[in-house]
Design an enzyme around this catalytic site. Structure first.
Site, PDB file in Angstrom:
ATOM      1  N   ASP A 277      -1.171  -1.016   5.623  1.00 18.20           N
ATOM      2  CA  ASP A 277      -1.096  -0.423   6.963  1.00 18.20           C
ATOM      3  C   ASP A 277      -2.072  -1.123   7.896  1.00 18.20           C
ATOM      4  O   ASP A 277      -3.129  -1.576   7.474  1.00 18.20           O
ATOM      5  CB  ASP A 277      -1.481   1.069   6.900  1.00 18.20           C
TER       6      ASP A 277
ATOM      7  N   ASP B 156      -4.268  -0.045   9.761  1.00 15.40           N
ATOM      8  CA  ASP B 156      -5.314   0.885  10.206  1.00 15.40           C
ATOM      9  C   ASP B 156      -6.569   0.665   9.358  1.00 15.40           C
ATOM     10  O   ASP B 156      -6.626  -0.254   8.551  1.00 15.40           O
ATOM     11  CB  ASP B 156      -4.824   2.338  10.109  1.00 15.40           C
TER      12      ASP B 156
ATOM     13  N   ASP C 204      -7.957   2.392   6.904  1.00  8.73           N
ATOM     14  CA  ASP C 204      -7.740   2.513   5.462  1.00  8.73           C
ATOM     15  C   ASP C 204      -7.028   1.283   4.914  1.00  8.73           C
ATOM     16  O   ASP C 204      -7.393   0.763   3.866  1.00  8.73           O
ATOM     17  CB  ASP C 204      -6.871   3.746   5.168  1.00  8.73           C
TER      18      ASP C 204
ATOM     19  N   GLU D 140       0.841  -1.197   0.000  1.00  4.87           N
ATOM     20  CA  GLU D 140       0.000   0.000   0.000  1.00  4.87           C
ATOM     21  C   GLU D 140       0.878   1.251   0.000  1.00  4.87           C
ATOM     22  O   GLU D 140       1.635   1.493   0.940  1.00  4.87           O
ATOM     23  CB  GLU D 140      -0.899  -0.009   1.252  1.00  4.87           C
TER      24      GLU D 140
END
Ligand code: 0RA
Length: 650
Positions: free
Chosen positions: A511, A513, A515, A433
């Site tokens: 990541d 998180d 997103d 990403e």
């Protein structure tokens, strides 16, 4: 001998003795697939399938499954109860024979119509062999009988322990921890299978209860799976987050040439196809003769209707088999006495005699439906015409992808930092990403076998886009070209040329998180819809970057969850010295330097990769359509419910 006793003896003798159990413990994977979480859950399915068989024979309508507090499982049914009389040849109770001899479950009893029987159809004795403890209780002939086993060995002769007006069988087992790598049952996994079984076998009540935990009101999770309308309801369930084009599911149930066939189909406004095909309650991921029969029936009938209606001539398009797929949701279920399973994962039906009955059933039901529903018939034909036009556009887009890759030399995307090894078996590619994390990964990797490809931002949501848009998407084109697989061709739009695949590990690294997990799901959705073979082959993985770094002086360690972090903090505090303990929460891959990323997430000696598998195809489709679809509330529910697992288990 009384009439009752004769009947009892007959039932006992009918159980034929075929094989011993040692083999199962020696090679468990051969019998239940694997010794991980999948095999662990298969034990439950195997026992439940015996009860389903009893129900299909018309003697049972309720099955209860309990996840007990100690992670053992109890399955009970209200069937006739496993026969307990003396087995003439074996000179011991038929119950003991059923429980301790492989393939003795009465399968060869021609009087009973047995077609269920789990993925491997090995029977309850196999579960017994792989259980540390197992207890069976049978209610039959006014009495209650019991026998217990350890790793399949009886601890005492079948004994009478009481009387009862009821009939039925109850099995409680504890999987053997010296065999299984994983011992904790997942409620949602079991629930998905029980729901599926209830749809596939309408009229049977299947209750699932988790006794391990209670909710805020002190109650255990319990669900009743029961379907009155069978596959009709199944198709509605699969499509419950999609918008339907038809007022009702098109449905057929009957027997053709001695083969029970049940089919449900509907069309929705999406562009993906979703057919779940079952043989004897087993999801045949790889298809086979029943699926090709279904396609033939569908294509011929719709093509004839579209031609006769004059709409094709008006629109000046030619339609092909593939054009009937967009927005199609269907469930096909057949029961076959002696199924031949073929293919990579033994989930492809080979019996040639099954194709025609399915094809005829579909033709009949669809012809009737189209005649009786002219408005909906027009909607379907319009959808098919649109698909044909989109297909022509998609072909142009695909040709562009291929032409471009020829023009740019080796055809590899500019963003790919390839590895030097050319052996796919040892090569891996990280789909990372973001460009910046991609840069770090490039510095940190072992360039001999690790390739890096950064993906910018959010890749296209393939659940909502039409095919030609998908093949025009830059990131998706890059994935195809980097992996070396051909974009689907006209004739065989879904089959990949796996022999050209350049890496046998495709690792998604996002990541940790919100997103990141969204992007991970987008990428997984793409693989699920367009490169399912890679998932089936076990080539798709998810990287697991750490969430924390804990530091004290020159010492440092990494933690993947809060428990690990707290343990590390305690350890470091305890280690004397004077400097204080520092904690860094990694919000993204970008916060790690190349060396840290290598150590924690990319070095095969230290990293943990999660392999992506398809536990349950119908459930998986439903989850993706929900996660990626338009409706927000079901998505929020799902994410909240699964938050504690911190991953989407597909
Ligand atoms: C063998 C023969 C008969 C029933 C069963 C097995 C049977 C097995 C299981 C396993 C779980 N529940 C079950 N219920 C029944 C037929 C016996 C007869 O003829 O009465």
């Amino acid at each position: 001998m009384s009439e009752e006793n004769k009947k009892q003896d007959y039932a006992a003798d009918n159980i034929q003795v075929l094989e011993g159990l040692e083999a199962v413990r020696k090679r468990p994977a051969m019998y239940i697939g694997d010794i991980g979480t999948k095999g662990l859950h298969h034990l439950v399915y195997e026992v439940v399938d015996n009860s389903i068989d009893e129900a299909l024979a018309g003697h049972c309508d309720a099955i209860q499954v309990f996840l007990n507090e100690n992670n053992s499982i109890t399955v009970n049914d209200n069937g006739r109860g496993i026969p307990t009389g003396m087995h003439a040849k074996e000179k011991r109770s038929a119950l003991e024979v059923v429980m301790t001899v492989l393939h003795a479950g009465g399968k060869f009893d021609k009087d009973t119509y047995k077609v269920s029987g789990g993925l491997h159809g090995v029977g309850v004795s196999c579960v017994n062999a792989l259980s540390k403890d197992l207890k069976v209780t049978v209610r039959r002939d006014g009495k209650v009988f019991e026998q217990e086993y350890k790793i399949g060995k009886p601890q005492y002769d079948v004994k009478e322990i009481g009387s009862s007006d009821l009939t039925g069988t109850e099995v409680t087992f504890m999987p053997d921890d010296s065999i299984f790598e994983e011992l904790v049952y997942n409620y949602d996994t079991l629930a998905a299978r029980m729901r599926e079984l209830a749809f596939l076998n309408k009229g049977i009540k299947i209750n699932l209860t988790d006794l391990r935990e209670t909710d805020d009101d002190g109650k255990h999770i319990t669900e009743l799976f029961y379907s009155e309308r069978g596959l009709r309801e199944f198709a509605e369930y699969i499509d419950r987050n999609r918008e339907s084009l038809l007022s009702d599911v098109v449905y057929f149930e009957g027997e053709k040439d001695g083969i029970p066939v049940e089919v449900a189909l509907t069309y929705n406004t999406s562009y993906s196809e979703n057919i779940q095909a079952y043989v004897n309650n087993i999801n045949t991921y790889e298809g086979g003769t029943h699926l090709s029969g279904f396609r033939r029936g569908l294509t011929n009938t719709l093509k004839k209707y579209a031609t006769d209606s004059g709409m094709l001539a008006k629109e000046k398009v030619e339609i092909e088999g593939d054009d009937f797929r967009e927005g199609l949701t269907a469930v096909v279920s057949v029961k076959v006495q002696e199924p031949q399973f073929e293919g990579q994962t033994k989930t492809k039906l080979g019996n040639r005699e099954v194709s025609a009955p399915v094809s005829q059933s579909v033709s009949e039901m669809l012809t009737n439906y189209l005649e009786e529903h002219p408005n909906e018939a027009r909607v379907i034909v319009q959808k098919v015409v649109l698909a044909a036009k989109a297909r022509q556009a998609a072909r142009k887009a695909r040709e562009m992808v291929q032409r471009k890759s020829v023009l740019t030399g080796g055809g590899l995307p500019g963003k790919l930092a390839d590895c030097s090894s050319k052996d796919p078996a040892e090569s891996e590619i990280y789909l990372v990403e973001g460009d910046s994390a991609g840069g770090t990964a490039k510095q940190g990797r072992d360039r001999f076998f690790q390739a890096i490809m950064p993906l910018r931002g959010k890749i296209l949501n393939v659940e909502k886009a039409m095919q030609h848009k998908i093949f025009e998407n830059e990131e998706i084109k890059n994935i195809y070209t980097a992996l070396g697989v051909r974009v689907g061709t006209e004739e065989d739009s879904k089959a990949l040329n796996l022999e050209k695949l350049r890496y046998h590990k495709v690792i998604i690294m996002c990541d940790a998180d919100v997103d990141g997990s969204h992007i991970e799901t987008l990428i997984l959705t793409f693989f699920f819809r367009y490169m399912k073979e890679l998932i089936e082959m076990g080539y798709i993985y998810i990287a697991t970057p750490p969430l924390y770094q804990v530091k004290k002086g020159a010492k440092s360690g990494y933690a993947w969850d809060d428990d690990q972090r707290d343990k590390l903090i305690d350890e470091m505090k305890g280690s004397g010295a004077d400097s204080s303990v520092g904690i860094q929460r990694y919000k993204g891959l970008g916060e790690m330097n190349a060396e840290q990323l290598w150590e924690t997430t990319m070095n095969p000696e230290h990293r943990t990769l999660r392999r992506v598998t398809i536990e349950n195809s119908a459930e998986c489709d439903q989850v993706f359509s929900m996660l990626m679809g338009d409706e927000v509330p079901p998505r929020r529910d799902f994410i909240e419910r699964n938050a504690k697992y911190a991953k989407i288990d597909i």
